[in-house]
Design a protein around this motif. Structure first.
Motif, PDB file in Angstrom:
ATOM      1  N   ALA A  92      -3.599   0.339  -6.832  1.00 25.71           N
ATOM      2  CA  ALA A  92      -4.582  -0.081  -5.732  1.00 25.71           C
ATOM      3  C   ALA A  92      -4.152  -1.286  -5.096  1.00 25.71           C
ATOM      4  N   LEU A  93      -3.823  -1.342  -3.640  1.00 30.81           N
ATOM      5  CA  LEU A  93      -3.326  -2.645  -3.153  1.00 30.81           C
ATOM      6  C   LEU A  93      -4.449  -3.568  -2.446  1.00 30.81           C
ATOM      7  N   SER A  94      -4.528  -4.602  -2.941  1.00 28.85           N
ATOM      8  CA  SER A  94      -5.377  -5.433  -2.316  1.00 28.85           C
ATOM      9  C   SER A  94      -5.114  -5.813  -0.922  1.00 28.85           C
ATOM     10  N   VAL A  95      -6.071  -5.734  -0.024  1.00 35.71           N
ATOM     11  CA  VAL A  95      -5.855  -5.999   1.373  1.00 35.71           C
ATOM     12  C   VAL A  95      -6.910  -6.683   2.126  1.00 35.71           C
ATOM     13  N   THR A 133      -1.740   2.013  -2.992  1.00 34.31           N
ATOM     14  CA  THR A 133      -2.613   2.873  -1.915  1.00 34.31           C
ATOM     15  C   THR A 133      -3.663   1.871  -1.501  1.00 34.31           C
ATOM     16  N   HIS A 134      -3.895   2.021  -0.344  1.00 30.14           N
ATOM     17  CA  HIS A 134      -4.958   1.537   0.294  1.00 30.14           C
ATOM     18  C   HIS A 134      -5.857   2.185   1.259  1.00 30.14           C
ATOM     19  N   GLU A 135      -7.014   2.609   1.104  1.00 30.25           N
ATOM     20  CA  GLU A 135      -7.736   3.438   2.136  1.00 30.25           C
ATOM     21  C   GLU A 135      -8.880   2.585   2.781  1.00 30.25           C
ATOM     22  N   ALA A 142      -1.450  -4.928   5.785  1.00 31.02           N
ATOM     23  CA  ALA A 142      -1.282  -4.042   4.498  1.00 31.02           C
ATOM     24  C   ALA A 142       0.188  -4.364   3.957  1.00 31.02           C
ATOM     25  N   LEU A 148      -1.199   4.366   3.073  1.00 33.02           N
ATOM     26  CA  LEU A 148      -2.327   3.580   3.693  1.00 33.02           C
ATOM     27  C   LEU A 148      -3.165   4.689   4.346  1.00 33.02           C
TER      28      LEU A 148
END
Length: 320
Positions: free
Chosen positions: A169-172, A58-60, A75, A37
């Motif tokens: 990509a992680l959806s948050v 991942t999530h930025e 997250a 993250l």
């Protein structure tokens, strides 16, 4: 094989050693799926794949830097819901333990902190902990929900085990709670050039017997010859001889290095609680009856002002 979430501790894409240790442990109980993250999350993939991550989520977002731990908790909660893992592993830092506790509440599960080992069990992962000032070793598991476990640094060796490391990509979606506490300023920690105390493979500590702030240069010289971190007992810290950030003990930091060298430290229970899980312990003390000698693998009865400089020179000569 079930997937195991591993929370990635990194600085702008540079993965810290405790995360790589977690990947070793995760492979014992399933297939590691890393969760990276914040700024540079995507840059962690190569190192994570090299050490066994089959997938990197991942999530930025600016929220991870601008606010306290809640964005990271949300997250990880999203990752748990997306993956349905066998466990969630988190490095056992102060922040890591707060994230773990909050996550366990969110997903209605249990939490185990400061594990020193992990193994597969018939009913889920079994964690080993060192408890009551390291006087006892316990084995436990979470009986409800997805286990959330924090693991102390140096609990496992870093092992290369190349895997796919596919990046997804992680959806948050952040809630209002995620932005409730804002970080207003930061002060960079002054760099000493030495390893982080809690992550170091070798720690050299000084206590009351060092007898002054100026004399800690002897401890630092030995530490530098070994590439080690410097620690201090509570007595030395309370006397103002060394910063509190370097205190090892129940009210300081808990360390578990491969080698711990205690110099001029009597071995009070408060100090032992912070270093008793070290793999090899060496003590230098002129009091042959000091309690620290009941704990050590190797003990030297002698004046640290004679012993430590000789040890430093011996280390330098062998390295040279």
């Amino acid at each position: 094989m079930a997937e195991v979430l591993v929370y990635v501790d990194h600085v702008d894409g540079a993965v810290r050693k405790p995360t790589l240790e977690l990947l070793t442990l995760a492979r014992r109980i399933g297939e590691p799926v890393a969760v990276a993250l914040g700024n540079g999350a995507g840059d962690t993939a190569a190192a994570l794949a090299e050490h066994g991550a089959v997938k990197v989520l991942t999530h930025e977002a600016a929220e991870y830097a601008d606010y306290l731990v809640v964005p990271k908790v949300e997250a990880l909660q999203a990752a748990v819901e997306a993956v349905s893992p066998a466990a969630v592993l988190i490095p056992s830092s102060a922040e890591g333990k707060e994230i773990a506790a909050r996550l366990a509440l969110r997903i209605e599960s249990g939490v185990i902190t400061d594990a020193v080992d992990l193994e597969a069990g018939d009913e889920g992962p079994v964690a080993t902990q060192s408890v009551f000032a390291a006087s006892f070793t316990t084995k436990s598991r979470i009986s409800r929900g997805t286990p959330v476990i924090t693991v102390k640094p140096n609990s496992a060796a870093v092992e290369a085990s190349p895997a796919a490391g596919s990046v997804e990509a992680l959806s948050v979606s952040f809630s209002d709670k995620a932005t409730g506490t804002k970080v207003t300023s930061r002060t960079p920690r002054e760099s000493t050039g030495r390893p982080d105390l809690t992550e170091a493979a070798i720690v050299v500590s000084g206590g009351r017997g060092v007898n002054g702030a100026d004399n800690f240069s002897i401890i630092e010289a030995l530490a530098d010859s070994l590439g080690a971190a410097v620690g201090a007992s509570r007595a030395a810290v309370d006397a103002g001889w060394y910063p509190h950030s370097n205190q090892v003990g129940q009210t300081g930091k808990a360390v578990s290095p491969q080698l711990y060298i205690a110099n001029g430290i009597s071995g009070a229970i408060q100090h032992r609680a912070g270093m008793q899980t070290s793999k090899t312990i060496v003590a230098v003390n002129k009091d042959a009856e000091a309690p620290i000698f009941d704990l050590v693998d190797y003990g030297v009865v002698g004046d640290l002002f004679d012993v430590v400089p000789q040890l430093t020179e011996e280390v330098k000569s062998r390295k040279g």
